[in-house]
Design a protein around this motif. Structure first.
Motif, PDB file in Angstrom:
ATOM      1  N   LYS A 244      70.341 -21.351  34.807  1.00 43.11           N
ATOM      2  CA  LYS A 244      71.672 -21.838  34.445  1.00 43.11           C
ATOM      3  C   LYS A 244      72.752 -20.819  34.803  1.00 43.11           C
ATOM      4  N   TYR A 245      72.524 -19.562  34.417  1.00 43.69           N
ATOM      5  CA  TYR A 245      73.585 -18.564  34.608  1.00 43.69           C
ATOM      6  C   TYR A 245      73.663 -18.033  36.041  1.00 43.69           C
ATOM      7  N   ILE A 246      72.573 -18.117  36.771  1.00 46.72           N
ATOM      8  CA  ILE A 246      72.654 -17.735  38.188  1.00 46.72           C
ATOM      9  C   ILE A 246      73.412 -18.832  38.943  1.00 46.72           C
ATOM     10  N   ARG A 247      73.051 -20.078  38.646  1.00 50.62           N
ATOM     11  CA  ARG A 247      73.731 -21.215  39.323  1.00 50.62           C
ATOM     12  C   ARG A 247      75.209 -21.277  38.939  1.00 50.62           C
ATOM     13  N   GLN A 248      75.509 -20.888  37.706  1.00 48.66           N
ATOM     14  CA  GLN A 248      76.912 -20.862  37.287  1.00 48.66           C
ATOM     15  C   GLN A 248      77.718 -19.918  38.202  1.00 48.66           C
TER      16      GLN A 248
ATOM     17  N   ILE B 261      76.911 -19.050  41.255  1.00 50.07           N
ATOM     18  CA  ILE B 261      76.983 -19.638  42.603  1.00 50.07           C
ATOM     19  C   ILE B 261      78.103 -20.680  42.647  1.00 50.07           C
ATOM     20  N   GLU B 262      78.149 -21.541  41.611  1.00 46.63           N
ATOM     21  CA  GLU B 262      79.140 -22.623  41.604  1.00 46.63           C
ATOM     22  C   GLU B 262      80.557 -22.076  41.458  1.00 46.63           C
ATOM     23  N   GLU B 263      80.731 -21.119  40.551  1.00 46.53           N
ATOM     24  CA  GLU B 263      82.080 -20.569  40.348  1.00 46.53           C
ATOM     25  C   GLU B 263      82.597 -19.847  41.594  1.00 46.53           C
ATOM     26  N   ASP B 264      81.672 -19.257  42.362  1.00 45.27           N
ATOM     27  CA  ASP B 264      82.097 -18.482  43.534  1.00 45.27           C
ATOM     28  C   ASP B 264      82.071 -19.296  44.824  1.00 45.27           C
ATOM     29  N   ALA B 265      81.673 -20.568  44.721  1.00 49.55           N
ATOM     30  CA  ALA B 265      81.590 -21.392  45.936  1.00 49.55           C
ATOM     31  C   ALA B 265      82.966 -21.434  46.601  1.00 49.55           C
ATOM     32  N   GLY B 266      83.012 -21.199  47.887  1.00 46.94           N
ATOM     33  CA  GLY B 266      84.287 -21.252  48.603  1.00 46.94           C
ATOM     34  C   GLY B 266      85.077 -19.956  48.537  1.00 46.94           C
ATOM     35  N   LYS B 267      84.667 -19.051  47.647  1.00 46.83           N
ATOM     36  CA  LYS B 267      85.385 -17.770  47.577  1.00 46.83           C
ATOM     37  C   LYS B 267      84.893 -16.837  48.685  1.00 46.83           C
ATOM     38  N   GLU B 268      85.805 -15.980  49.119  1.00 48.22           N
ATOM     39  CA  GLU B 268      85.403 -15.059  50.179  1.00 48.22           C
ATOM     40  C   GLU B 268      84.471 -13.987  49.632  1.00 48.22           C
ATOM     41  N   ILE B 269      84.839 -13.461  48.451  1.00 46.55           N
ATOM     42  CA  ILE B 269      83.979 -12.442  47.833  1.00 46.55           C
ATOM     43  C   ILE B 269      83.124 -13.100  46.761  1.00 46.55           C
ATOM     44  N   LYS B 270      81.819 -13.061  46.990  1.00 49.37           N
ATOM     45  CA  LYS B 270      80.891 -13.613  46.008  1.00 49.37           C
ATOM     46  C   LYS B 270      80.424 -12.460  45.124  1.00 49.37           C
ATOM     47  N   ARG B 271      80.348 -12.728  43.858  1.00 56.44           N
ATOM     48  CA  ARG B 271      79.952 -11.619  42.984  1.00 56.44           C
ATOM     49  C   ARG B 271      78.509 -11.189  43.269  1.00 56.44           C
ATOM     50  N   ASN B 272      78.256  -9.912  43.094  1.00 53.75           N
ATOM     51  CA  ASN B 272      76.890  -9.392  43.216  1.00 53.75           C
ATOM     52  C   ASN B 272      76.088  -9.836  42.004  1.00 53.75           C
TER      53      ASN B 272
ATOM     54  N   ALA C 172      63.523 -18.637  40.015  1.00 46.60           N
ATOM     55  CA  ALA C 172      63.277 -18.118  41.368  1.00 46.60           C
ATOM     56  C   ALA C 172      64.136 -18.875  42.372  1.00 46.60           C
ATOM     57  N   ASP C 173      64.216 -20.197  42.205  1.00 50.56           N
ATOM     58  CA  ASP C 173      65.029 -21.051  43.077  1.00 50.56           C
ATOM     59  C   ASP C 173      66.492 -20.592  43.031  1.00 50.56           C
ATOM     60  N   ALA C 174      66.991 -20.355  41.816  1.00 48.65           N
ATOM     61  CA  ALA C 174      68.405 -19.985  41.664  1.00 48.65           C
ATOM     62  C   ALA C 174      68.700 -18.637  42.333  1.00 48.65           C
ATOM     63  N   TYR C 175      67.831 -17.660  42.113  1.00 44.84           N
ATOM     64  CA  TYR C 175      68.037 -16.353  42.762  1.00 44.84           C
ATOM     65  C   TYR C 175      68.010 -16.496  44.288  1.00 44.84           C
ATOM     66  N   ALA C 176      67.019 -17.261  44.798  1.00 41.78           N
ATOM     67  CA  ALA C 176      66.922 -17.443  46.256  1.00 41.78           C
ATOM     68  C   ALA C 176      68.153 -18.190  46.765  1.00 41.78           C
ATOM     69  N   SER C 177      68.593 -19.209  46.023  1.00 45.14           N
ATOM     70  CA  SER C 177      69.780 -19.974  46.427  1.00 45.14           C
ATOM     71  C   SER C 177      71.019 -19.086  46.433  1.00 45.14           C
ATOM     72  N   ALA C 178      71.091 -18.157  45.483  1.00 40.14           N
ATOM     73  CA  ALA C 178      72.229 -17.235  45.429  1.00 40.14           C
ATOM     74  C   ALA C 178      72.281 -16.401  46.711  1.00 40.14           C
ATOM     75  N   ARG C 179      71.126 -15.927  47.131  1.00 40.91           N
ATOM     76  CA  ARG C 179      71.085 -15.169  48.395  1.00 40.91           C
ATOM     77  C   ARG C 179      71.563 -16.031  49.553  1.00 40.91           C
ATOM     78  N   LEU C 180      71.036 -17.271  49.607  1.00 40.25           N
ATOM     79  CA  LEU C 180      71.398 -18.174  50.708  1.00 40.25           C
ATOM     80  C   LEU C 180      72.894 -18.496  50.696  1.00 40.25           C
ATOM     81  N   ALA C 181      73.485 -18.498  49.481  1.00 37.03           N
ATOM     82  CA  ALA C 181      74.915 -18.792  49.365  1.00 37.03           C
ATOM     83  C   ALA C 181      75.765 -17.568  49.688  1.00 37.03           C
ATOM     84  N   GLY C 182      75.126 -16.427  49.900  1.00 37.18           N
ATOM     85  CA  GLY C 182      75.865 -15.242  50.304  1.00 37.18           C
ATOM     86  C   GLY C 182      76.021 -14.173  49.242  1.00 37.18           C
ATOM     87  N   HIS C 183      75.402 -14.361  48.077  1.00 34.29           N
ATOM     88  CA  HIS C 183      75.461 -13.326  47.041  1.00 34.29           C
ATOM     89  C   HIS C 183      74.470 -12.207  47.359  1.00 34.29           C
TER      90      HIS C 183
END
Lengths: 549, 98
Positions: free
Chosen positions: A351-355, A357-368, A397-408
Motif C-alpha cells: 500500500k505505502y510503496i504504491r502510494q 508511486i502514485e503520488e509521484d507519477a508524472g513528477k520529474e523527481i521521484k522520491r527515493n 515484492a511487486d510494489a518494490y519492483a514496480s517502483a523501480r520500473l516507474a523510476g524510483h
C-alpha cells in the motif's frame, strides 16, 4: 491415467504442451550447466539442474516453457536452474518489447529455495520476480501448478505474480510447507500429518474456491493446452498483487484468534471495508525501529499499521520514503508479533510503496525508497496460509519492483536479520543492498532447525556443509562473498549506534541511493560476484543469450 | 556420493547422442555421446555408496550384449540394477534411431 499431465516428468511436460515438432531445448543436458554446489555436499547433480527451457509454439503462438523438474531435489531453486528461469524471462521481455510476442509459461513443481544453495535461491528468486513484474506489462505470464510437489516457498511468491495461474485439484500451493509451519509454530498451529487440513487449506480446490488461482483444470494434457490458450486470449486484468484494497479489507476483517475456514475467506472477500481496525502499538524495540528512527530523525510514521513504519523525509536534500517492518507485541496477528512479514505487513508494505508511486507519477523527481531491513522471517501460521500469505509477500515484492520500473531509486540497508520470504517481500527488490558488518546479522532461507528437518540432515551436518558452500551459511560475510551487497559497513554499533555511526552509515546509504540504476543487475557486476559468487549465473546468462534466437 | 568409471573395448559407432531419465528417488539419468576412441566408457556418480561391484556387474552384462564406442555418463539417485539396465536399453534405443 491416460493423457495425464501430472504424471509426466519436466521435459515431457514441455514436449506435451508445445505443438508437435516445435520443441527446441535451450541449455539442455549436453550443455554442461549443472550445479557446481551440490557435489561438494555429496549430492549427485543433474545435467540440466532440474530446469527445462523449451521454445516452440502453442496453438501456433510462440512460447517459451520453463519447466521445473520436481523429481530432482524437490524442484528446489538453486543458482543454475534459477538463473535459467530469470535469464529466459529477461530474454523473453526483450523479444516482447521489440514487438516479437513470446508467451512465457512457467511450470511450478517446486518446494521453493533449494536449501543446499539457500542464499542463491533467495537472490535469484527475487530476480525471477523482477522479470515477471516487467514482463507482465507486455504479455500474460502464465503459471501452471500441476502437482506432485506443488508450489511452495519463494516460488509461490513468484507464482502469485503470474498473470494467470492454472492448477489441478491434486496440487498444493502455499508459502510455508506443513512440516515447516509445524516445526516453527508447533503442532497445534498446523499438524503436518493431517491430510484433510492440508488439502482444505492449500489444495487446488480450496485455492480456486477462494479465488487465489484462475483456472482449475482436470489432469489432462489437452485441458492444460486449452487453459493456456484461454489465458492468452483473456483481456489484461489488474493482477491480484495489485488489488491492495480488496485484500487489505480481507486481512482487516479476519479474526486471527480463531481458526478460519475457506468459507470464512470467501465471505470476507464479499464484504469490502475501508476502515482500519484499531491496533495497539507496543512499540517493541528492535534494530529496524532504532535505525528507522535514526535515519528519519524521529519523524512520525504515516502508516496506519504499527508494524510497518513509513516516513517521508528530506534525506541529503532528496525526498525519500523510509520503510521498516518492526515487531509489535500487540500485533493483531500473534504469528507476526516479532517483526515477521505477515498478511498485514505484506499488503501494508504494498500500500505505502504504491502510494509513493502514485503520488509521484508524472513528477520529474521521484522520491527515493529505502527499505530498512530487519526481518526475522515470514509469519508461520494456519490463518496466514489459508488467506494466502504468499500473495501478501508478492504484493510487496511487486510494489518494490514496480517502483523501480516507474523510476524510483530502491535501496535496501540490512541492519538486522534478512530471512526468507520476509526478505523477498522487503529488501530483495532493491537495486542496491548494503549491510552493517555485524556478527548478529543472519541472512538465510530457513532456520537451521527447519532446514535440517527438511533436508533430512543433522544440525552438525548442516553446519559442515556451510563451510563448503558459502550460500548455505548464515553470516553476513559469506553473504557478501556472493556479490549481492554493494558494501559492508565496519565498526558500527548496530544495536545502539552513536551519532558518528549514524552519520557514517547515512553517507554510505545516500551513495547507494544515488548509484542510479533501476534494475537488479548490479549483483552480477560486483567484484565478489564476478570473481566467484555469481560465476555460474553469468555463464548461464551468456550461454543462453547465444542459444536464444 | 561416490564417483568411478569403467572402460570396455568397443568397435561400433552410435548414430547420435541421447539423454534419458531424472536424478530423482530410485531413478537415474543417462547421457550417451559418440566417442572416437575404441571403447565404451562409463562415468558414474551415485548417491548410494558401496555398490561399485554391482555397477560393474551391470556393465559387464551390458557390454557383453552391446558394442558401442561411446561415453556413457550416469547420475544416479538410488536406482536398482533392474532400473539401470532398463534405462541403458532405452538410451541405446534413442541413440541408434535415425
Amino acid at each position: 491415467m491416460q493423457n495425464s499431465f501430472v504424471e509426466l516428468k519436466g521435459r515431457e511436460r514441455a514436449l506435451a504442451l508445445l505443438d508437435k515438432g516445435s520443441f527446441t531445448e535451450l541449455l539442455g543436458p549436453f550443455d554442461g550447466m549443472e550445479s557446481p554446489h551440490l557435489a561438494p555436499q555429496g549430492i549427485v547433480p543433474e545435467s540440466d539442474d532440474g530446469m527445462i527451457i523449451a521454445k516452440g509454439t502453442i496453438g501456433g503462438q510462440s512460447a517459451v516453457i520453463l519447466s521445473i523438474e520436481g523429481a530432482f531435489q524437490g524442484g528446489g531453486i538453486g543458482e543454475v536452474c534459477g538463473t535459467k528461469i530469470s535469464a529466459s524471462l529477461e530474454l523473453a521481455l526483450k523479444d516482447n518489447k521489440n514487438g516479437k510476442k513470446v508467451i512465457p509459461v512457467i511450470i511450478f513443481d517446486t518446494g521453493g529455495v533449494r536449501l543446499q544453495e539457500a542464499n542463491y535461491g533467495l537472490l535469484i528468486i527475487s530476480e525471477i520476480q523482477s522479470a515477471i513484474v516487467a514482463l507482465r506489462e507486455y504479455v500474460p505470464v502464465i503459471g501452471l501448478i500441476p502437482g506432485n510437489v506443488g508450489s511452495f516457498g519463494g516460488m509461490s511468491i513468484t507464482a502469485a505474480l503470474c498473470s494467470e495461474l492454472i492448477m489441478t485439484n491434486v496440487a498444493r500451493f502455499g508459502l510455508n510447507g506443513p512440516e515447516v509451519i509445524e516445526q516453527e509454530a508447533g503442532v497445534q498451529e498446523f499438524n503436518s500429518r493431517d491430510r484433510r487440513l492440508i488439502w482444505d487449506t492449500i489444495g487446488g480446490n480450496a485455492r480456486f474456491e477462494t479465488g487465489l488461482v484462475d483456472q482449475l483444470v482436470k489432469d489432462d494434457i489437452d485441458e492444460f493446452k486449452k487453459a493456456i490458450l484461454k489465458a492468452v486470449d483473456k483481456k489484461k486484468a489488474v493482477p491480484r498483487t495489485q488489488q491492495i484494497g480488496r485484500f487489505l479489507s480481507l486481512v482487516n476483517q479476519l479474526d486471527p484468534s480463531k481458526r478460519n475456514s475457506k468459507q470464512d475467506i470467501i465471505k470476507l472477500l464479499e464484504t469490502q471495508i475501508k476502515e482500519t481496525p484499531a491496533i495497539a502499538d507496543a512499540k517493541t524495540p528492535s534494530r529496524g525501529r532504532t535505525w528507522f528512527k535514526q535515519f528519519t530523525q524521529n519523524a512520525d510514521s504515516v502508516s496506519d499499521f504499527p508494524s510497518v513504519l513509513v516516513a517521508d523525509i528530506s534525506f541529503f536534500d532528496q525526498p525519500t520514503r523510509f520503510i521498516a517492518v518492526v515487531p509489535n507485541a500487540s500485533n493483531r496477528f500473534p504469528r507476526a508479533a516479532h517483526g515477521e512479514v505477515g498478511l498485514q505487513e505484506g499488503w501494508v508494505l504494498a500500500k505505502y510503496i504504491r502510494q509513493a508511486i502514485e503520488e509521484d507519477a508524472g513528477k520529474e523527481i521521484k522520491r527515493n525508497i529505502v527499505a530498512v531491513i530487519d526481518v526475522p522471517s515470514q509469519a508461520y501460521g494456519y490463518n496466514e496460509e489459508l488467506a494466502g500469505i504468499h500473495y501478501a509477500c508478492a504484493a510487496s515484492a511487486d510494489a518494490y519492483a514496480s517502483a523501480r520500473l516507474a523510476g524510483h531509486s530502491v535501496t535496501g540497508i540490512i541492519v538486522g536479520n534478512a530471512i526468507s520470504g520476509a526478505f523477498l517481500a522487503h529488501g530483495l527488490q532493491s537495486s542496491r543492498l548494503i549491510a552493517l558488518n555485524d556478527k548478529a546479522i543472519n541472512v538465510q532461507a530457513m532456520s537451521k532447525q527447519s532446514a535440517a528437518r527438511i533436508t533430512k540432515r543433522s544440525i552438525a551436518e548442516l553446519e559442515e556443509a556451510t563451510r563448503k558452500v558459502p550460500a548455505m551459511a548464515y553470516d553476513i560475510h559469506n553473504y557478501y562473498s556472493l556479490g549481492a551487497l554493494d558494501l559492508l559497513i565496519d565498526g558500527v554499533n548496530a544495536d545502539d549506534p552513536t551519532p558518528e555511526n549514524v552519520k557514517e552509515v547515512s553517507l554510505k546509504l545516500i551513495e547507494a541511493v544515488n548509484a542510479g540504476d533501476r534494475t537488479l543487475s548490479r549483483r552480477l557486476q560486483t567484484e565478489p560476484a564476478v570473481s566467484k559468487g555469481r560465476v555460474s549465473s553469468i555463464k548461464v546468462r551468456e550461454k543462453l543469450a547465444k542459444q536464444w534466437n | 556420493m561416490e564417483s568411478f568409471s569403467f572402460k570396455y573395448p568397443a568397435t561400433k559407432n552410435i548414430s547420435q547422442r541421447a539423454h534419458i531419465g531424472v536424478v530423482g528417488s530410485g531413478d537415474l539419468e543417462i547421457l550417451i555421446s559418440p566417442s572416437e576412441i575404441d571403447q565404451t566408457e562409463f562415468v558414474i556418480r551415485t548417491a548410494s555408496d558401496g555398490f561399485k561391484q554391482t555397477w560393474k556387474a551391470v556393465f559387464d552384462r551390458f557390454t557383453a550384449l552391446n558394442d558401442f564406442k561411446a561415453v556413457i555418463t550416469i547420475n544416479d539417485f538410488g536406482a536398482t540394477p533392474g532400473v539401470v539396465s532398463l534405462r541403458l536399453a532405452q538410451v541405446i534405443e534413442i541413440a541408434n534411431q535415425n
